[in-house]
Write a protein that holds these residues in place. Structure first.
Motif, mmCIF file in Angstrom:
data_model
loop_
_atom_site.group_PDB
_atom_site.id
_atom_site.type_symbol
_atom_site.label_atom_id
_atom_site.label_comp_id
_atom_site.label_asym_id
_atom_site.label_seq_id
_atom_site.Cartn_x
_atom_site.Cartn_y
_atom_site.Cartn_z
ATOM 1 N N HIS A 774 0.806 -1.213 0.000
ATOM 2 C CA HIS A 774 0.000 0.000 0.000
ATOM 3 C C HIS A 774 0.842 1.269 0.000
ATOM 4 N N GLY A 775 2.146 1.138 -0.181
ATOM 5 C CA GLY A 775 2.989 2.311 -0.339
ATOM 6 C C GLY A 775 3.493 2.937 0.939
ATOM 7 N N TYR A 776 3.348 2.246 2.070
ATOM 8 C CA TYR A 776 3.818 2.787 3.340
ATOM 9 C C TYR A 776 5.251 2.308 3.584
ATOM 10 N N LYS A 777 6.175 2.953 2.911
ATOM 11 C CA LYS A 777 7.565 2.516 2.961
ATOM 12 C C LYS A 777 8.169 2.709 4.360
ATOM 13 N N LYS A 778 7.892 3.825 4.983
ATOM 14 C CA LYS A 778 8.460 4.098 6.298
ATOM 15 C C LYS A 778 7.962 3.092 7.321
ATOM 16 N N GLU A 779 6.658 2.804 7.323
ATOM 17 C CA GLU A 779 6.108 1.829 8.265
ATOM 18 C C GLU A 779 6.669 0.442 7.994
ATOM 19 N N ALA A 780 6.881 0.128 6.717
ATOM 20 C CA ALA A 780 7.456 -1.173 6.377
ATOM 21 C C ALA A 780 8.881 -1.309 6.913
ATOM 22 N N ASP A 781 9.667 -0.235 6.809
ATOM 23 C CA ASP A 781 11.034 -0.281 7.339
ATOM 24 C C ASP A 781 11.043 -0.455 8.856
ATOM 25 N N ILE A 782 10.118 0.220 9.531
ATOM 26 C CA ILE A 782 10.044 0.083 10.989
ATOM 27 C C ILE A 782 9.678 -1.343 11.378
ATOM 28 N N LEU A 783 8.694 -1.908 10.662
ATOM 29 C CA LEU A 783 8.300 -3.280 10.944
ATOM 30 C C LEU A 783 9.434 -4.261 10.657
ATOM 31 N N MET A 784 10.188 -4.018 9.594
ATOM 32 C CA MET A 784 11.289 -4.914 9.262
ATOM 33 C C MET A 784 12.381 -4.865 10.326
ATOM 34 N N ALA A 785 12.656 -3.677 10.834
ATOM 35 C CA ALA A 785 13.648 -3.561 11.912
ATOM 36 C C ALA A 785 13.197 -4.328 13.155
ATOM 37 N N LYS A 786 11.913 -4.204 13.506
ATOM 38 C CA LYS A 786 11.405 -4.949 14.656
ATOM 39 C C LYS A 786 11.432 -6.452 14.388
ATOM 40 N N ALA A 787 11.107 -6.829 13.146
ATOM 41 C CA ALA A 787 11.102 -8.252 12.806
ATOM 42 C C ALA A 787 12.491 -8.865 12.944
ATOM 43 N N LEU A 788 13.510 -8.139 12.504
ATOM 44 C CA LEU A 788 14.880 -8.658 12.615
ATOM 45 C C LEU A 788 15.342 -8.714 14.064
#
Length: 933
Positions: A774-788
Motif C-alpha cells: 500500500h505504499g507505506y515505505k516508512k512503516e514497512a522499514d520500521i516493521l522490518m527492523a522490529k522483525a529482525l
C-alpha cells in the motif's frame, strides 16, 4: 600622597610619603635594573619580549643594611627623591638561597608545608590545562611554521628549482638540436673550460691504418702462403686459389639438390617434409648471450663437482642434463658414460644413461647396468620395458627374488598355468606379501574361476596372520577399490567380505560400515560401496534403514533390474516395512509397467492391511493413470478402515479436481467432525468458499460474492479456535479482510497474529509486505527492523530486507545477513541476485548452485537458477539445471506451491511447473520495476 605600611608587625602606624616631583614612569631605568628585585623576586622575561633567552647580568650585592637604611628614610634617597618603590625593612629569608627544583624560590615560604593528594590533583589539573592549551595552539603554530618555511623557500630557491621549467622543456629538443649544442657559444663555464683545454694532434701510424684496412677488407680467396704458414698439409704447389663466394654458392646448390631429392613425393621415398622443414628451423631456440654465460657458469660449477667428488652420482647426472639442455647431446652422453664408470653401483646414473642413449644402444647400456647392479629392481624393470619379446623379460626374478614387483610383472607376462606357478614360487619366497594373494585372486577372476576368488583371499589372510603380519583394514579397503578400478569386481567383493570387520567393535559395525559405504560412493567406488552394503545386510538382515540406503545406491548408480532385485529381497526379509513396497511399485510405474505396480501394491495390502501409505499410493497410481472409479473405491475403503484426516483430505482433493463441489464440501465437513484439529481440512473448506466467491465476482454477482466471503471468514475463524497457532489461517484471514475491508482490518489481523505467534518470521514478513503493497515505505522499514530484532536468524526476513533497502546500502545489509544466516538458502539466493544484477555472471551462478544444493526441495530457487541460465547460460547448462530439478522433484517454495497446487496445474510434470514459475518470476520483477518508476 602615598601611604606605606610598615613591614614590622609591631608597628601599626601609617607613614605618609610625599609624592616625588620626578616622573619615574616616563624615565629610562638605571643600568642593570630588574623590576621587583628589591622585594625578593628574581624577575623574569618571556621569549616573546626579548627573543632567545640570555643569561642575566651580574648585579651588585645589595645588603640588608642598605635596604633597611632606605626604609628608615621613608623610602626617600639622600637627595630627597622618590626611589621608585617601597621596600620592607626585613625580608626574613636569604636572597642567595639555593634554588629548589620543585618549589622554586619560594622554598623558604613553604618549607614547612606538606605535599598532599589535593596538591597532586591540582597539579594534574593544571598540567592537563597546559596540554590542552598547547594542543589548541598546535595547529596555528604548525601553520605559521609552514608559512615561514614556504616564505623562506620562495625567497631562497634551490638551483634545481630555478631550472626546473627549463629542464621540462628539454623533451621537445630533437636529436639534431642535441648534436648542435656544441656549436652554440653560451659563454658559460663549460665553454670556458673547452677553450682552456689543451688540444694536441698526433699523426696516426701507418701500421694502425693498414690493420684497420685489413679488418674491413672483403676476402674472396684463400691465401696459399697463410695456409702453409698455419700448418696446412697441402703442398704449396698443389694449393689452388679458391674463391670463397663460389664455394658458398656451390654449397647452397648441393644443399638444394639434397633437399629436393629427399622431399621427392613421386617415388614415395619422402623423408623430409618440405613445408615443415623451415618451420622446424624457425622454431629452433637461439640462445642469448646471457644464457650462454649462465651455461658457462653452471658448466664450471658442475665440472668442479665432478672433479672434486667423482663418486657423486647426482653431479654427473646434472652435468649431462646441462649439456642436453644446451643442445650438446653427444657431450651429455660422454659425461654420463664417465659417470657410469665412476659410479658403477648407482642405479640412477645407469637409468639416466639409458635415457640419453640411442634406442639401439639403450639395451647395451641397461645390460651393463644390470651386470654392475644385479639386484636393482629399477634396472630390471627398465630392461623389461626395452624388450619387445615378453619371454626375454623374465630373467629379473632370478637376480632379485625378494622383490615382489618383479614377480608380479613376470606373472602378468606368462600364461594362466605358468602365472600360477610363478605366483606359487613368489609366495614361497615372499610369504608376507599380500599383493601376491590379491594378484592370484585377480588371475582366477580373469580366467573365469570366480568361485575360487573368495577362497584365495580367505586363505591369504589366514596365511598372513600365521606369519605374524597385522592386517590393516584401511589398506585392504584401498586394495578393494584398486581391484574395482582394474575391473576385478569379484576380488573387490572378496576383500571387503573378509576384511571389513577386522579391528571394529561389534557395537560399531553398523555405523562404521555405513560410513565406509557412503565414503566409497563419494569417491566413485560404487562396486566397493555395493559390496559393503551387501555384507552389512547379511549381519543386519532386518534393518530397514540399511535396505533403504542400499536401494538408494542402486537407484542412483544401478539398473532397474538390480534395484528391483534388491527391493524384492528387502520385502522378503522385512515385509512390514512400507517404503520398500512403495519404492518397488513406483519404479515399476515409472518404467511403464502399471500392472506390475498394482501387483506389488496388492502384495503390500496382504502384508500390511492397515497401512495408510499403501492405500494412498494405490489411489495415486490409479488416479494418475486416469482410473477415477478405481481411485474413488480405494479411498472409500481407506476411510472405512479408519483412515486419518489425510485420507479425507485426499478424497476432497480428488472430488475437487473432478469438479464435484458438493461432494467435496460433504467430505470436508465429515472429515472436520472427526478430525477438528487437522488444519488442512479447514484451509481447504475456506479456499472452497473463496473459489466460489471468485466465480460470483466474475459473474458480477456481488451479493453471492459477499455471502461466500463471509462464509470463508467464519471457516477461518473456526479454524483459529481449533488451531490458534496455525500461521496459514492468520495469513488467509488477513488476505480475506484486506479484500473485504481494506488494509486497516488486515493490519489488525496481522497484529493479533504476531501476538499469538511471537517470533514467527512468516507473520512478520506478511505484515511488512502488506505495508509495502500500500505504499507505506516508512512503516514497512520500521516493521522490518522490529522483525529482525524478534527473529535475528531468519533467512526469509534478511532476504526481504536486502531487497527493500536502496541499492547503495545492499552491500552492507548483505554482510549483516551473512553474519546472522550464512547457510540459509534465502540469503544465498538474495546474494546471487545482487551478483546477477551487477553483471557478475560466474559469481551469481556459483551462489545459485549453492542455494539449490543446500535445499533442493525448494522449487523457487530452481526456477531462479533456470531463469538465470536462460539469460546467461548455454543449452547444456540449461539442460543440466532442468534435469537436476526433475530428478529432485521439489515440493516447497512460496511461488512453487502456489502454482503447483492450482487446480489448472494438477498432474503437471515438474518441467512444466518449473517453466511456469519462471514466467511468474519475470512478471513479478516487471511489476516491481514499474512500481519503482
Amino acid at each position: 600622597m602615598i601611604f606605606v605600611v610598615s613591614p614590622n608587625p609591631n608597628i601599626t602606624t601609617l607613614h605618609a610619603v610625599r609624592k616625588p616631583p620626578f616622573d619615574f614612569l616616563n624615565s629610562k631605568p638605571p643600568p642593570n635594573y630588574v623590576a621587583g628585585l628589591g622585594r625578593g623576586s628574581t624577575g623574569f622575561t618571556t621569549r616573546s619580549d626579548i627573543g632567545p633567552a640570555r643569561a642575566a647580568p651580574d648585579l651588585p650585592d645589595r645588603s640588608s643594611a642598605t635596604i633597611a637604611g632606605a626604609a628608615v628614610g621613608g623610602g626617600i634617597g639622600t637627595g630627597g627623591e622618590y626611589d621608585g618603590d617601597v621596600e620592607v625593612e626585613d625580608k626574613g629569608y636569604d636572597e642567595n638561597q639555593t634554588f629548589d627544583e620543585f618549589e622554586g624560590n619560594d622554598v623558604g615560604l613553604f618549607a614547612s608545608a606538606e605535599y598532599d593528594e589535593d596538591d597532586k590533583e591540582a597539579d594534574a589539573v593544571w598540567e592537563a590545562i597546559d596540554m590542552r592549551m598547547d594542543s589548541r595552539r598546535k595547529d596555528r603554530r604548525e601553520a605559521r611554521m609552514k608559512q615561514e618555511i614556504e616564505k623562506y623557500r620562495a625567497s631562497n630557491p634551490k638551483i634545481t628549482e630555478q631550472f626546473a621549467d627549463l629542464k621540462r622543456k628539454l623533451y621537445s629538443l630533437s636529436a639534431e638540436d642535441w648534436e648542435n649544442l656544441d656549436k652554440f657559444e653560451s659563454g658559460g663555464y663549460s665553454s670556458r673550460i673547452k677553450k682552456k683545454r689543451f688540444e694536441s694532434f698526433v699523426p696516426v701510424p701507418d701500421t694502425l691504418l693498414d690493420k684497420a684496412r685489413q679488418e674491413q677488407e672483403h676476402v674472396t680467396a684463400l691465401d696459399p702462403k697463410s695456409s702453409a704458414a698455419n700448418g696446412s698439409k697441402t703442398p704449396w704447389a698443389q694449393t689452388p686459389v679458391t674463391d670463397l663466394t663460389a664455394v658458398g654458392e656451390g654449397r647452397g646448390t648441393v644443399l638444394s639438390l639434397k633437399l629436393d631429392r629427399l622431399s621427392d613425393s613421386v617415388s614415395g621415398m619422402t623423408n623430409v617434409d618440405p613445408k615443415g622443414y623451415l618451420t622446424v628451423l624457425n622454431s629452433m631456440k637461439i640462445t642469448s648471450d646471457a644464457e650462454i654465460s649462465d651455461f658457462k657458469k653452471a658448466r664450471l660449477l658442475l665440472r668442479s663437482v665432478t672433479q672434486t667428488n667423482p663418486k657423486h652420482a647426482p653431479g654427473w647426472i646434472a652435468a649431462a642434463r646441462l649439456e642436453e639442455l644446451a643442445g650438446k647431446l653427444q657431450v651429455a652422453r660422454q659425461l654420463i658414460q664417465r659417470g657410469c664408470e665412476e659410479c658403477l653401483k648407482n642405479e640412477d646414473v645407469w637409468l639416466e644413461a639409458c635415457r640419453l642413449a640411442n634406442p639401439d644402444e639403450a639395451k647395451t647400456v641397461i645390460a651393463q647396468g644390470v651386470k654392475s647392479i644385479p639386484n636393482s629392481v629399477k634396472l630390471w624393470m627398465q630392461a623389461a620395458k626395452l624388450e619387445l619379446d615378453d619371454a626375454n623379460g623374465a630373467g629379473a626374478v632370478e637376480c632379485c627374488p625378494l622383490h615382489v614387483e618383479l614377480w608380479l610383472a613376470l606373472a602378468r607376462l606368462e600364461t594362466y598355468v605358468n602365472a600360477k606357478k610363478v605366483l606359487n614360487r613368489a609366495r614361497e619366497r615372499l610369504p608376507k606379501e599380500p599383493a601376491i594373494w590379491i594378484t592370484a585372486a585377480k588371475l582366477e577372476e580373469a580366467s573365469g574361476n570366480t568361485s575360487m576368488v573368495g577362497r584365495i583371499i580367505e586363505r591369504g589372510i589366514r596365511a598372513l596372520q600365521r606369519e605374524g603380519l597385522a592386517i590393516d583394514r584401511e589398506a585392504w579397503m584401498k586394495e578393494a577399490e584398486a581391484a574395482e578400478c582394474t575391473g576385478s569386481v569379484a576380488t573387490c567383493q572378496a576383500i571387503v567380505h573378509n576384511t571389513i570387520g577386522i579391528g571394529v567393535e561389534e557395537e560399531d559395525w553398523k555405523r562404521t560400515w555405513v560410513a565406509d559405504a557412503e565414503e566409497c560412493e563419494k569417491r566413485g567406488s560404487i562396486e566397493t560401496s555395493r559390496a559393503i552394503y551387501a555384507h552389512t545386510l547379511t549381519v543386519f538382515l532386518t534393518d530397514t534403514s540399511i535396505w533403504l540406503k542400499a536401494a538408494q545406491l542402486e537407484k542412483s548408480h544401478g539398473t532397474r533390474e538390480s534395484l528391483d532385485a534388491l527391493l524384492r529381497k528387502a520385502v522378503t526379509y522385512r515385509p512390514q516395512a512400507e517404503i520398500p513396497w512403495l519404492m518397488g511399485a513406483k519404479e515399476k510405474w515409472l518404467a511403464g509397467d502399471v500392472p506390475a505396480a498394482r501387483a506389488i501394491l496388492q502384495e503390500a495390502y496382504a502384508a500390511i492391511p492397515n497401512s495408510e501409505k499403501i492405500w494412498l499410493e494405490a489411489f495415486k497410481l490409479e488416479f494418475e493413470n486416469h482410473e477415477p472409479e478405481r481411485a474413488r473405491m480405494l479411498l472409500a475403503k481407506a476411510r472405512e478402515r479408519g483412515g486419518t484426516g489425510r485420507v479425507w483430505m485426499k478424497s476432497a482433493i480428488f472430488e475437487r479436481e473432478l469438479g464435484n463441489i458438493e461432494e467435496e464440501r460433504r467430505l470436508l465437513d465429515e472429515g472436520l467432525r472427526q478430525f477438528p484439529s487437522f488444519f488442512k481440512l479447514w484451509l481447504m473448506l475456506g479456499q472452497l468458499e473463496e473459489r466460489l466467491a471468485e466465480n460470483a465476482k466474475q459473474l458480477d454477482q456481488p451479493e453471492k460474492w459477499l455471502d461466500h466471503m463471509k462464509e470463508a471468514r467464519k471457516v477461518y475463524e473456526s479454524g483459529l479456535k481449533n488451531c490458534p497457532s496455525c500461521v496459514p489461517f492468520w495469513l488467509s484471514l488477513a488476505n480475506l479482510e484486506e479484500e473485504m475491508n481494506g488494509s486497516s482490518k488486515a493490519r489488525a489481523v496481522l497484529t493479533m497474529a504476531r501476538k499469538k505467534n511471537p517470533q514467527n518470521p512468516e507473520v512478520w514478513l506478511a505484515a511488512v509486505r502488506a505495508e509495502v503493497k500500500h505504499g507505506y515505505k516508512k512503516e514497512a522499514d520500521i516493521l522490518m527492523a522490529k522483525a529482525l530484532q524478534e527473529c535475528p536468524n531468519s533467512g526469509i526476513l534478511w532476504a526481504a530486507s536486502i531487497e527493500m533497502v536502496p541499492r547503495p546500502q545492499r552491500k552492507t545489509k548483505t554482510m549483516d545477513a551473512l553474519k546472522k544466516a550464512d547457510n540459509d538458502p534465502h540469503v544465498i539466493a538474495a546474494v546471487a541476485k545482487l551478483f546477477w544484477h551487477d553483471g557478475k555472471v560466474d559469481k551469481a551462478r556459483s551462489w545459485l548452485n549453492r542455494a539449490v544444493t543446500l535445499h533442493p526441495c525448494i522449487g523457487d530457487f530452481w526456477a531462479l537458477c533456470y531463469k538465470f541460465e536462460l539469460q546467461h547460460g548455454t543449452e547444456e547448462s540449461q539442460k543440466d539445471v532442468l534435469e537436476r530439478c526433475v530428478a529432485t522433484e521439489p515440493r516447497h517454495g512460496e511461488k512453487w506451491q502456489a502454482i503447483s497446487k492450482a487446480l489448472e496445474n494438477s498432474h503437471q510434470p515438474t518441467e512444466s511447473i518449473l517453466k511456469k514459475v519462471v514466467v511468474a518470476l519475470g512478471k513479478e520483477e516487471g511489476a516491481a520495476e514499474k512500481n519503482k518508476h
